[in-house]
Scaffold this motif. Structure first.
Motif, PDB file in Angstrom:
ATOM      1  N   LYS A  58      32.121  34.295  47.707  1.00 49.96           N
ATOM      2  CA  LYS A  58      33.459  34.860  47.923  1.00 49.96           C
ATOM      3  C   LYS A  58      34.148  35.206  46.605  1.00 49.96           C
ATOM      4  CE  LYS A  58      33.071  34.611  52.292  1.00 49.96           C
ATOM      5  NZ  LYS A  58      32.654  35.823  52.988  1.00 49.96           N
ATOM      6  N   ASN A  59      33.816  34.487  45.521  1.00 53.13           N
ATOM      7  CA  ASN A  59      34.413  34.806  44.221  1.00 53.13           C
ATOM      8  C   ASN A  59      33.987  36.189  43.746  1.00 53.13           C
ATOM      9  OD1 ASN A  59      35.744  32.323  44.009  1.00 53.13           O
ATOM     10  ND2 ASN A  59      33.973  31.354  43.050  1.00 53.13           N
ATOM     11  N   ILE A  60      32.716  36.492  43.876  1.00 50.80           N
ATOM     12  CA  ILE A  60      32.245  37.833  43.504  1.00 50.80           C
ATOM     13  C   ILE A  60      32.872  38.868  44.418  1.00 50.80           C
ATOM     14  CG2 ILE A  60      30.222  39.363  43.511  1.00 50.80           C
ATOM     15  CD1 ILE A  60      28.588  37.019  42.460  1.00 50.80           C
ATOM     16  N   GLU A  61      32.885  38.579  45.709  1.00 49.28           N
ATOM     17  CA  GLU A  61      33.430  39.543  46.661  1.00 49.28           C
ATOM     18  C   GLU A  61      34.900  39.820  46.389  1.00 49.28           C
ATOM     19  OE1 GLU A  61      32.452  38.531  50.691  1.00 49.28           O
ATOM     20  OE2 GLU A  61      30.320  38.354  50.218  1.00 49.28           O
ATOM     21  N   LYS A  62      35.624  38.812  45.943  1.00 51.90           N
ATOM     22  CA  LYS A  62      37.043  39.003  45.643  1.00 51.90           C
ATOM     23  C   LYS A  62      37.234  39.703  44.299  1.00 51.90           C
ATOM     24  CE  LYS A  62      41.397  36.479  45.553  1.00 51.90           C
ATOM     25  NZ  LYS A  62      42.055  35.180  45.697  1.00 51.90           N
ATOM     26  N   GLU A  63      36.526  39.222  43.275  1.00 54.10           N
ATOM     27  CA  GLU A  63      36.705  39.762  41.923  1.00 54.10           C
ATOM     28  C   GLU A  63      36.252  41.215  41.818  1.00 54.10           C
ATOM     29  OE1 GLU A  63      35.400  38.794  37.316  1.00 54.10           O
ATOM     30  OE2 GLU A  63      35.002  37.318  38.878  1.00 54.10           O
ATOM     31  N   TYR A  64      35.194  41.557  42.527  1.00 48.32           N
ATOM     32  CA  TYR A  64      34.606  42.894  42.392  1.00 48.32           C
ATOM     33  C   TYR A  64      34.755  43.726  43.662  1.00 48.32           C
ATOM     34  CZ  TYR A  64      32.340  40.903  38.265  1.00 48.32           C
ATOM     35  OH  TYR A  64      32.088  40.314  37.054  1.00 48.32           O
ATOM     36  N   GLU A  65      35.681  43.367  44.528  1.00 44.00           N
ATOM     37  CA  GLU A  65      35.740  43.980  45.851  1.00 44.00           C
ATOM     38  C   GLU A  65      35.732  45.506  45.831  1.00 44.00           C
ATOM     39  OE1 GLU A  65      39.350  43.250  48.093  1.00 44.00           O
ATOM     40  OE2 GLU A  65      40.421  42.845  46.245  1.00 44.00           O
TER      41      GLU A  65
END
Length: 83
Positions: A58-65
């Motif tokens: 979820k961190n990647i999905e949020k940071e790089y959405e």
């Protein structure tokens, strides 16, 4: 999944989306990418970053959405291809 399989997946993605990129990169040539095993990721010069995870991150999905080009699920691994 080994690094060769991962790179193959990314190569297929690039080939299928060449119009998204202003260049063609031969990622079989190691001068184009660096692999960071601590972060389970690698960067392809002038192309994208690839994060390899065993489950959704979820961190990647949020940071790089806005920059995630593709999320590939294969052999119990998830590849995030990020511009």
């Amino acid at each position: 999944m080994n690094i060769k399989e991962i790179i193959n997946e990314v190569e297929i993605f690039i080939d299928e989306n060449l119009n998204e990129f202003e260049f063609i990169v031969d990622i079989n040539n190691s001068e184009y990418y660096e692999i960071d095993f601590n972060d389970n990721s690698f960067n392809i010069s002038e192309c994208c970053s690839v994060f390899v995870r065993e489950k959704d991150d979820k961190n990647i999905e949020k940071e790089y959405e806005n920059d995630i080009m593709k999320k590939v699920i294969k052999n119990n691994f998830i590849l995030y291809i990020v511009l």
